[in-house]
Design an enzyme around this catalytic site. Structure first.
Site, PDB file in Angstrom:
ATOM      1  N   SER A 167     -14.425   7.771  -2.244  1.00 28.21           N
ATOM      2  CA  SER A 167     -13.266   7.331  -1.480  1.00 28.21           C
ATOM      3  C   SER A 167     -12.966   8.410  -0.428  1.00 28.21           C
ATOM      4  O   SER A 167     -13.830   9.253  -0.160  1.00 28.21           O
ATOM      5  CB  SER A 167     -12.094   7.123  -2.429  1.00 28.21           C
ATOM      6  N   LEU A 168     -11.797   8.417   0.128  1.00 29.81           N
ATOM      7  CA  LEU A 168     -11.432   9.467   1.083  1.00 29.81           C
ATOM      8  C   LEU A 168     -10.091  10.054   0.673  1.00 29.81           C
ATOM      9  O   LEU A 168      -9.235   9.356   0.134  1.00 29.81           O
ATOM     10  CB  LEU A 168     -11.276   8.882   2.488  1.00 29.81           C
ATOM     11  N   ASP A 192       0.841  -1.205   0.000  1.00 30.92           N
ATOM     12  CA  ASP A 192       0.000   0.000   0.000  1.00 30.92           C
ATOM     13  C   ASP A 192       0.870   1.245   0.000  1.00 30.92           C
ATOM     14  O   ASP A 192       0.563   2.244  -0.638  1.00 30.92           O
ATOM     15  CB  ASP A 192      -0.902   0.022   1.242  1.00 30.92           C
ATOM     16  N   ASP A 198       0.519   4.141  -2.697  1.00 33.92           N
ATOM     17  CA  ASP A 198       0.196   5.525  -2.348  1.00 33.92           C
ATOM     18  C   ASP A 198       1.266   6.488  -2.843  1.00 33.92           C
ATOM     19  O   ASP A 198       0.973   7.604  -3.263  1.00 33.92           O
ATOM     20  CB  ASP A 198       0.024   5.662  -0.827  1.00 33.92           C
ATOM     21  N   ASP A 217       3.846   1.711  -1.312  1.00 33.59           N
ATOM     22  CA  ASP A 217       4.360   2.009  -2.651  1.00 33.59           C
ATOM     23  C   ASP A 217       3.252   2.481  -3.582  1.00 33.59           C
ATOM     24  O   ASP A 217       3.458   3.347  -4.428  1.00 33.59           O
ATOM     25  CB  ASP A 217       5.049   0.771  -3.247  1.00 33.59           C
ATOM     26  N   GLU A 276     -13.440   9.140  13.822  1.00 33.63           N
ATOM     27  CA  GLU A 276     -13.756   7.713  13.854  1.00 33.63           C
ATOM     28  C   GLU A 276     -12.510   6.929  13.506  1.00 33.63           C
ATOM     29  O   GLU A 276     -11.601   7.446  12.868  1.00 33.63           O
ATOM     30  CB  GLU A 276     -14.847   7.389  12.814  1.00 33.63           C
ATOM     31  N   CYS A 322       7.624 -32.230   0.158  1.00 35.26           N
ATOM     32  CA  CYS A 322       8.500 -33.389   0.265  1.00 35.26           C
ATOM     33  C   CYS A 322       7.599 -34.613   0.122  1.00 35.26           C
ATOM     34  O   CYS A 322       6.704 -34.818   0.936  1.00 35.26           O
ATOM     35  CB  CYS A 322       9.209 -33.417   1.611  1.00 35.26           C
TER      36      CYS A 322
END
Ligand code: NAD
Ligand code: ZN
Length: 668
Positions: A80-81, A31, A35, A33, A111, A421
């Protein structure tokens, strides 16, 4: 590259990440990277307004609709925010607001920011009528049936609710439930889920709502929208929603100025690790709805709200070595040994590397400096390598080709992430692991014997498989380390007592790959004894309700093995329960003899299993799909539309839960 191309490339790259994240629930970068890249794009677009594009990921809500559900337009758009990472960002934000509103006194609702998948649920006349995912913000996937299975979502409201409104919230998976799901997966030899957010989001998109019902999801609500709502502020809105029966976390607080907002942020930055679910920040909202309306929205988010993201708890440290662990099913898990470092309140020495692909994708090498993050996982994980600190002589990690315990060449089946294995009967950790599983609480529940003693018994050549346990004597055990007369006697007694354990637990204890507790119960119930199960063909097995081909193949493989056959014969001679003991039910009748029922949906007075048992106890049969042979369909709260259509077409009577209870109580 010119600016326009750089912008275009960034947009394409971010769109691909959005797709991986929202549609596939499988992110390919962190997240952080993501952003960073989004910010880079935003800065370029700000400097070059001539390249503006309304379809840029900076202008659009990142989610997408899928083709698996009905697509429905949102009555009120979902946004979105905006993000902020520092208190200065919030100060700037307040200044922008005051430029619009004038120098008014502002209150803020603070919040927690719940980390899950957003949902919008519509209520009419107090009844849940529809639930949509955020999708692209304009339209979403209709997942009403799945949402109805979540216990904290009210189907009917109480109190004084408006006639019609949408409520927004986040579907989350609390840590405890997430870990339990993963424990169950690990137990049957499956790869665990990577984090609660993706698992919650993926759960919403399951096609079978009965599957969704099994997941411990929760819905936390934070926003009511509609016409003529009976409150004038966000904080009152939360309180109203609580009164109507919604789960609205009590942590929310009304702040009278930015300083109080900062106090809230500081408090939760340190206390968030005590919450039962994941939060990645705080959402600050202008409290007055009149002010909110005046401020309005950008293309992507409300101007009256701001997310403050906590710095994800990351540290960098040195990777000293990689260990390869062998599980009871033979699955290999690489584990990183780190230079010990403090992270989120604990000292971290190891981190999960998951599998070969993960090591290759991040190009993780021994002696690298790596970034470690603690999310919702049981142990922390490596999210990236600090390439600047890579030693010059560093070498690409070569994944092991042979088992570190028994030197057998590893195999990797197509479509599976882990190496195995294959030396099932000769590889010590697999043998020990299988016996440890056999004695565990949910399996044979052998008292007086623990995991470490199993290893001790194996290392001293006393047991090689779980049948050997039944031949252990006190004299053999006594010479072992830390073993006294009393504990040796208890061990032998515990083993003997396990002969009383019912068949379904025995079947789970055998440790057949992919046969967990629930599957074992299903198989035991269907086949009644081990010989019938042993003789079942692939075709026969997949016809059993909820048994897929993968499980069926694994069962067949298990019984085809000579060694397993011998062990089972020995267990049988020792008196282990290999058939179901039918419980005699005093309420049993013959009233449903000759009738086949199909059960669909979710019920309020019975669990699905209870309902099925009741039908069978009264002589009826439970079918897995609707056909001409079905006599009744018992329909719960959210029967699938396809089933409904089929039942109607074939003219099969549909009984509600109440109808069914009535029928049950009718005299014959
Ligand atoms: N790693 C990747 O490939 C990748 C790709 C895309 C997005 N992401 C990550 O996803 C995030 C962006 O996603 P987004 O657009 O959903 O934004 P977001 O998650 O940062 O914020 C918006 C969402 O927060 C939720 N929310 C939780 N609590 C809330 C509350 N109390 N009040 C209001 N809303 C609340 C809502 O569902 C809302 O839709 C970023 O963190 C980004 O890093 C990562
Ligand atoms: Zn091995």
């Amino acid at each position: 590259m010119n600016i326009q191309d750089t912008i275009q490339n960034l947009r394409e790259e971010l769109n691909q990440h959005n797709y991986n994240y929202y549609v596939l629930d499988n992110a390919s970068i962190s997240d952080y990277d993501f952003d960073k890249k989004l910010k880079e794009l935003q800065d370029l677009e700000d400097k070059h307004p001539e390249f503006f594009d309304e379809n840029s990921p900076t202008q659009r809500v990142g989610g997408a609709i899928t083709k698996n559900f009905k697509t429905i337009a949102h009555e009120y758009r979902m946004y979105s925010l905006d993000n902020s990472y520092s208190k200065e960002d919030l100060v700037d934000w307040e200044a922008r607001i005051q430029r619009v509103l004038g120098n008014v006194a502002l209150q803020y609702t603070c919040e927690l920011k719940y980390d899950g998948a957003s949902i919008s649920i519509k209520y009419e006349n107090g009844k849940l009528v529809q639930a949509l995912t955020r999708g692209d913000g304009f339209q979403g996937d209709e997942v009403t049936n799945n949402i109805k299975t979540i216990k904290s979502v009210p189907l009917k409201l109480k109190g004084n609710f408006p006639e019609k409104f949408d409520i927004r919230g986040e579907i989350i998976l609390p840590f405890a439930g997430f870990e339990k799901m993963n424990q169950d997966l690990i137990e049957i030899g499956e790869t665990p889920y990577s984090n609660p957010r993706n698992t919650a989001s993926g759960s919403l998109k399951l096609q079978d709502s009965a599957e969704v019902a099994k997941r411990p999801l929760e819905c936390l609500l934070y926003f009511v929208t509609g016409n003529n709502l009976p409150f004038s502020s966000q904080f009152e809105g939360l309180d109203s929603a609580r009164k109507w029966g919604f789960k609205v976390p009590q942590e929310a607080k009304l702040a009278n100025n930015l300083q109080e907002v900062f106090d809230f942020i500081d408090y939760w930055d340190t206390h968030r690790h005590q919450l039962p679910y994941e939060t990645d920040g705080v959402v600050v909202k202008v409290d007055s709805i009149r002010h909110q309306e005046e401020l309005g929205y950008t293309a992507k988010s409300p101007r009256w709200a701001m997310a403050y993201k906590f710095k994800s708890e990351q540290v960098s440290t040195k990777l000293n070595s990689i260990n390869y662990q062998v599980g009871r099913t033979g699955a290999i898990t690489p584990v990183a040994n780190l230079a010990p470092v403090q992270l989120a309140g604990t000292i971290v020495k190891r981190a999960s590397l998951h599998n070969a692909d993960q090591i290759e994708k991040l190009d993780i090498r021994i002696h690298d400096t790596v970034f470690v993050e603690k999310g919702g996982e049981i142990i922390p994980k490596i999210i990236a390598v600090d390439l600047e600190k890579r030693p010059e002589n560093s070498e690409v990690t070569k994944y092991i080709t042979h088992c570190p315990e028994c030197e057998t060449e590893l195999v990797r089946n197509e479509g599976e992430a882990n190496h195995y294995c294959p030396n099932f009967y000769g590889c010590p950790p697999q043998i020990i692991g299988r016996i440890q599983h056999y004695i565990s609480r949910k399996a044979m529940d052998i008292e007086g014997l623990g995991g470490e003693t199993v290893a001790l018994l194996f290392n001293n050549g006393l047991v090689h498989n779980y049948a050997d346990l039944y031949e252990l004597t006190v004299e053999q055990i006594l010479p072992l380390e830390r073993m006294a007369q009393k504990s040796a006697e208890n061990l032998v007694k515990g083993v003997q007592n396990s002969k009383e354990i019912p068949f379904e637990s025995v079947l789970f204890a055998l440790g057949i790959r992919f046969v967990g507790e629930t599957v074992a119960k299903k198989l035991a119930k269907h086949y009644k004894n081990i010989d019938a199960l042993r003789q079942a063909s692939l075709m026969d097995l997949v016809l059993v309700d909820e048994i897929g081909e993968r499980i069926a193949k694994s069962v067949i493989e298990f019984f085809e093995n000579d060694e397993n056959q011998r062990i089972i014969e020995r267990l049988r001679n020792h008196g282990i329960q290999f058939e179901i003991v039918e419980k005699i039910n005093p309420n049993a009748t013959e009233k449903f003899v000759g009738k086949t029922f199909v059960v669909s949906g979710v019920f309020s007075q019975f669990s699905r299993d209870e309902l099925k048992n009741t039908i069978e106890d009264n002589g009826g049969k439970v079918g897995s799909s609707i056909s001409a042979k079905t006599d009744f369909v018992v329909a719960g709260d959210n029967m699938g539309p396809a089933k409904l259509e089929k039942a109607t077409k074939l003219n099969i009577p549909i009984l509600s839960e109440d109808d069914f209870i009535k029928k049950l109580n009718e005299s014959e």
